[in-house]
Design a protein around this motif. Structure first.
Motif, short mmCIF file in Angstrom:
data_model
loop_
_atom_site.label_atom_id
_atom_site.label_comp_id
_atom_site.label_asym_id
_atom_site.label_seq_id
_atom_site.Cartn_x
_atom_site.Cartn_y
_atom_site.Cartn_z
N ALA A 102 0.84 -1.20 0.00
CA ALA A 102 0.00 0.00 0.00
C ALA A 102 0.87 1.25 0.00
O ALA A 102 0.59 2.22 -0.73
CB ALA A 102 -0.93 0.00 1.21
N GLU A 103 1.95 1.24 0.81
CA GLU A 103 2.86 2.40 0.84
C GLU A 103 3.52 2.61 -0.52
O GLU A 103 3.63 3.74 -0.99
CB GLU A 103 3.93 2.19 1.92
N LEU A 104 3.97 1.51 -1.13
CA LEU A 104 4.60 1.62 -2.45
C LEU A 104 3.62 2.15 -3.49
O LEU A 104 3.98 2.99 -4.31
CB LEU A 104 5.14 0.25 -2.89
N GLN A 105 2.40 1.66 -3.44
CA GLN A 105 1.38 2.13 -4.39
C GLN A 105 1.11 3.62 -4.19
O GLN A 105 1.04 4.38 -5.16
CB GLN A 105 0.09 1.32 -4.20
N GLU A 106 1.01 4.02 -2.93
CA GLU A 106 0.77 5.43 -2.62
C GLU A 106 1.95 6.28 -3.11
O GLU A 106 1.74 7.35 -3.71
CB GLU A 106 0.61 5.59 -1.11
N LYS A 107 3.15 5.81 -2.88
CA LYS A 107 4.35 6.52 -3.32
C LYS A 107 4.38 6.63 -4.84
O LYS A 107 4.70 7.69 -5.40
CB LYS A 107 5.59 5.78 -2.82
N ARG A 108 4.03 5.54 -5.54
CA ARG A 108 4.00 5.54 -7.00
C ARG A 108 2.99 6.56 -7.51
O ARG A 108 3.30 7.34 -8.43
CB ARG A 108 3.61 4.13 -7.47
N ILE A 109 1.81 6.57 -6.93
CA ILE A 109 0.76 7.50 -7.34
C ILE A 109 1.21 8.94 -7.12
O ILE A 109 1.05 9.80 -7.99
CB ILE A 109 -0.57 7.21 -6.60
N ARG A 110 1.80 9.19 -5.95
CA ARG A 110 2.28 10.54 -5.63
C ARG A 110 3.38 10.97 -6.61
O ARG A 110 3.37 12.09 -7.11
CB ARG A 110 2.79 10.58 -4.19
N SER A 111 4.29 10.05 -6.92
CA SER A 111 5.37 10.35 -7.86
C SER A 111 4.82 10.67 -9.25
O SER A 111 5.27 11.62 -9.91
CB SER A 111 6.35 9.18 -7.96
N GLU A 112 3.86 9.88 -9.69
CA GLU A 112 3.25 10.13 -11.01
C GLU A 112 2.56 11.49 -11.04
O GLU A 112 2.68 12.23 -12.02
CB GLU A 112 2.25 9.02 -11.34
N ARG A 113 1.87 11.82 -9.97
CA ARG A 113 1.17 13.10 -9.91
C ARG A 113 2.17 14.26 -9.96
O ARG A 113 2.00 15.22 -10.72
CB ARG A 113 0.33 13.20 -8.63
N ILE A 114 3.25 14.13 -9.18
CA ILE A 114 4.28 15.18 -9.16
C ILE A 114 4.93 15.29 -10.53
O ILE A 114 5.18 16.41 -11.02
CB ILE A 114 5.32 14.89 -8.07
N PHE A 115 5.20 14.15 -11.19
CA PHE A 115 5.81 14.17 -12.51
C PHE A 115 4.88 14.86 -13.52
O PHE A 115 5.32 15.68 -14.34
CB PHE A 115 6.14 12.75 -12.98
N LYS A 116 3.59 14.55 -13.47
CA LYS A 116 2.63 15.18 -14.40
C LYS A 116 2.57 16.68 -14.17
O LYS A 116 2.51 17.47 -15.13
CB LYS A 116 1.25 14.56 -14.24
N GLU A 117 2.60 17.09 -12.89
CA GLU A 117 2.61 18.53 -12.59
C GLU A 117 3.87 19.18 -13.15
O GLU A 117 3.80 20.25 -13.76
CB GLU A 117 2.54 18.76 -11.08
N TRP A 118 5.01 18.52 -12.96
CA TRP A 118 6.26 19.06 -13.48
C TRP A 118 6.22 19.15 -15.00
O TRP A 118 6.66 20.14 -15.58
CB TRP A 118 7.43 18.15 -13.07
N LEU A 119 5.65 18.14 -15.65
CA LEU A 119 5.54 18.12 -17.10
C LEU A 119 4.68 19.27 -17.59
O LEU A 119 5.04 19.96 -18.56
CB LEU A 119 4.96 16.78 -17.54
N GLN A 120 3.56 19.52 -16.92
CA GLN A 120 2.69 20.64 -17.29
C GLN A 120 3.43 21.97 -17.13
O GLN A 120 3.37 22.83 -17.99
CB GLN A 120 1.41 20.65 -16.43
N ASN A 121 4.13 22.11 -16.01
CA ASN A 121 4.87 23.35 -15.76
C ASN A 121 6.00 23.52 -16.77
O ASN A 121 6.28 24.64 -17.21
CB ASN A 121 5.43 23.37 -14.34
N ALA A 122 6.65 22.43 -17.15
CA ALA A 122 7.75 22.50 -18.11
C ALA A 122 7.25 22.93 -19.48
O ALA A 122 7.94 23.65 -20.20
CB ALA A 122 8.46 21.15 -18.19
N ARG A 123 6.07 22.51 -19.86
CA ARG A 123 5.50 22.89 -21.16
C ARG A 123 5.16 24.38 -21.17
O ARG A 123 5.31 25.04 -22.19
CB ARG A 123 4.24 22.08 -21.44
N ASN A 124 4.67 24.87 -20.06
CA ASN A 124 4.25 26.27 -19.99
C ASN A 124 5.41 27.23 -19.78
O ASN A 124 5.25 28.43 -19.96
CB ASN A 124 3.23 26.45 -18.86
N LYS A 125 6.57 26.73 -19.39
CA LYS A 125 7.72 27.58 -19.13
C LYS A 125 8.28 28.11 -20.44
O LYS A 125 8.41 27.36 -21.40
CB LYS A 125 8.81 26.75 -18.44
N PRO A 126 8.65 29.38 -20.49
CA PRO A 126 9.25 29.89 -21.73
C PRO A 126 10.67 29.36 -21.86
O PRO A 126 11.38 29.17 -20.88
CB PRO A 126 9.25 31.40 -21.51
N GLN A 127 11.08 29.10 -23.10
CA GLN A 127 12.42 28.61 -23.36
C GLN A 127 13.41 29.76 -23.19
O GLN A 127 13.13 30.89 -23.57
CB GLN A 127 12.53 28.06 -24.79
#
Length: 107
Positions: A61-86
């Motif tokens: 359960a802890e591993l699953q929770e950690k995986r979900i949290r990591s995926e969420r953080i990665f998706k947020e980072w990906l969204q922010n990286a797309r919106n960031k100006p080069q």
């Protein structure tokens, strides 16, 4: 003398029978104790396995929770990286981000 011998013989037989009876009783007690010990040991083993399964479930359960949290953080980072100006490239000897030769050697 005969009576005395018979009496001794019967007394020895009675003592032997008593010893055999005591031995059987002792063996029965030992069997009962062994069965109780075995029952207790099996119950402990069952409890131990149950606890191990619970710990494994918690770990999963802890591993699953950690995986979900990591995926969420990665998706947020990906969204922010797309919106960031080069960042703008500096044109000091690097047109289109590549070195132009001589200018690069002197800097």
């Amino acid at each position: 003398e005969r009576r005395e011998r018979k009496r001794k013989l019967s007394k020895e037989m009675a003592e032997k029978a008593t010893r055999e009876l005591e031995k059987m009783q002792l063996q029965e007690k030992a069997e009962v104790k062994y069965k109780e010990w075995l029952k207790k040991k099996r119950a402990e083993e069952t409890e131990k396995k149950k606890k191990e399964k619970e710990k494994e479930k918690e770990r999963e359960a802890e591993l699953q929770e950690k995986r979900i949290r990591s995926e969420r953080i990665f998706k947020e980072w990906l969204q922010n990286a797309r919106n960031k100006p080069q960042p703008a490239l500096s044109h000091y000897g690097f047109p289109h981000g590549k070195s132009t030769g001589l200018y690069f050697l002197y800097t």
